[in-house]
Design an enzyme around this catalytic site. Structure first.
Site, PDB file in Angstrom:
ATOM      1  N   GLU A  95      -7.759   0.518  20.912  1.00  0.00           N
ATOM      2  CA  GLU A  95      -6.550   1.433  20.354  1.00  0.00           C
ATOM      3  C   GLU A  95      -6.308   2.618  21.112  1.00  0.00           C
ATOM      4  OE1 GLU A  95      -9.123   2.990  15.876  1.00  0.00           O
ATOM      5  OE2 GLU A  95      -9.141   1.790  18.358  1.00  0.00           O
TER       6      GLU A  95
ATOM      7  N   CYS B  62     -11.108   5.904  14.760  1.00  0.00           N
ATOM      8  CA  CYS B  62     -11.895   6.698  15.002  1.00  0.00           C
ATOM      9  C   CYS B  62     -11.559   8.268  15.359  1.00  0.00           C
ATOM     10  CB  CYS B  62     -13.541   6.283  15.997  1.00  0.00           C
ATOM     11  SG  CYS B  62     -12.545   6.514  17.562  1.00  0.00           S
TER      12      CYS B  62
ATOM     13  N   CYS C 258      -9.964   8.395  18.686  1.00  0.00           N
ATOM     14  CA  CYS C 258      -8.372   8.250  18.590  1.00  0.00           C
ATOM     15  C   CYS C 258      -7.824   7.897  17.626  1.00  0.00           C
ATOM     16  CB  CYS C 258      -8.712   6.128  18.246  1.00  0.00           C
ATOM     17  SG  CYS C 258      -9.353   4.754  19.511  1.00  0.00           S
TER      18      CYS C 258
ATOM     19  N   HIS D 116     -11.335   2.176  23.520  1.00  0.00           N
ATOM     20  CA  HIS D 116     -11.231   1.578  22.488  1.00  0.00           C
ATOM     21  C   HIS D 116      -9.758   0.642  22.568  1.00  0.00           C
ATOM     22  CE1 HIS D 116     -14.274   4.543  20.030  1.00  0.00           C
ATOM     23  NE2 HIS D 116     -14.839   3.556  21.131  1.00  0.00           N
TER      24      HIS D 116
END
Length: 173
Positions: free
Chosen positions: A70, A98, A101, A68
């Site tokens: 992040e 999410c 993260c 992801h």
């Protein structure tokens, strides 16, 4: 010739450390993800006005569910600082983080998380739950949501609309 007062000129300048400017840079990363066929989410990590990391989703590209924006930005920032603790750093991301993260954000001790659009079904910064300010955890991040929200939502909606059209076209053939 039009003359402007000093105050007007100050208002016309772009503040390079403003939330809006920094989120616009995260949106540029999201656009890169979009062009690569990835869910268009971008992230940036900033410390004392200096950009330490820029990243976008690369789950499909890297075939890695943890890639992801992040997570990739956290890794870059840690490498840039030579430390896993990012206590004086702020994260700008185009969509609410999410749970995966958010957990990493807490462990890295990010000071502040600024996001574009919320995620009521899966967000962990106040949407579905709030891991970033969970009382039992050892660190809490300040949260600012809704920065360039319309632009963030538009990019995501466009991506998923196009994905549905492609899927439908593939199943019709």
């Amino acid at each position: 010739m039009v003359s402007h007062s000093p105050e007007e000129n100050e208002d016309a300048r772009i503040e390079l450390t403003s939330d809006t400017f920094l989120m616009s840079q995260a949106l540029r990363q999201a656009q890169k993800a979009y062009l690569a066929g990835e869910v268009p989410i971008g992230a940036m990590i900033v410390r004392e006005g200096r950009i330490l990391a820029r990243a976008h989703n690369q789950v499909e590209t890297l075939r890695d569910a943890t890639a992801h924006a992040e997570m990739l930005a956290l890794t870059q920032a840690q490498e840039a600082l030579g430390d896993w603790r990012l206590t004086d750093c702020d994260l700008f991301v185009t969509k609410e983080p999410c749970p995966m993260c958010a957990g990493a954000i807490v462990h890295c001790r990010i000071r502040r998380v600024v996001f574009g659009c919320g995620d009521p079904k899966g967000g962990a910064a106040g949407g579905l739950l709030n891991l970033l300010q969970q009382p039992t955890l050892n660190h809490h991040s300040e949260i600012t949501g809704g920065v360039l929200e319309e632009e963030s939502v538009h990019l995501l909606k466009t991506f998923f609309h196009e994905a549905r059209l492609k899927k439908k076209a593939g199943s019709d053939g």
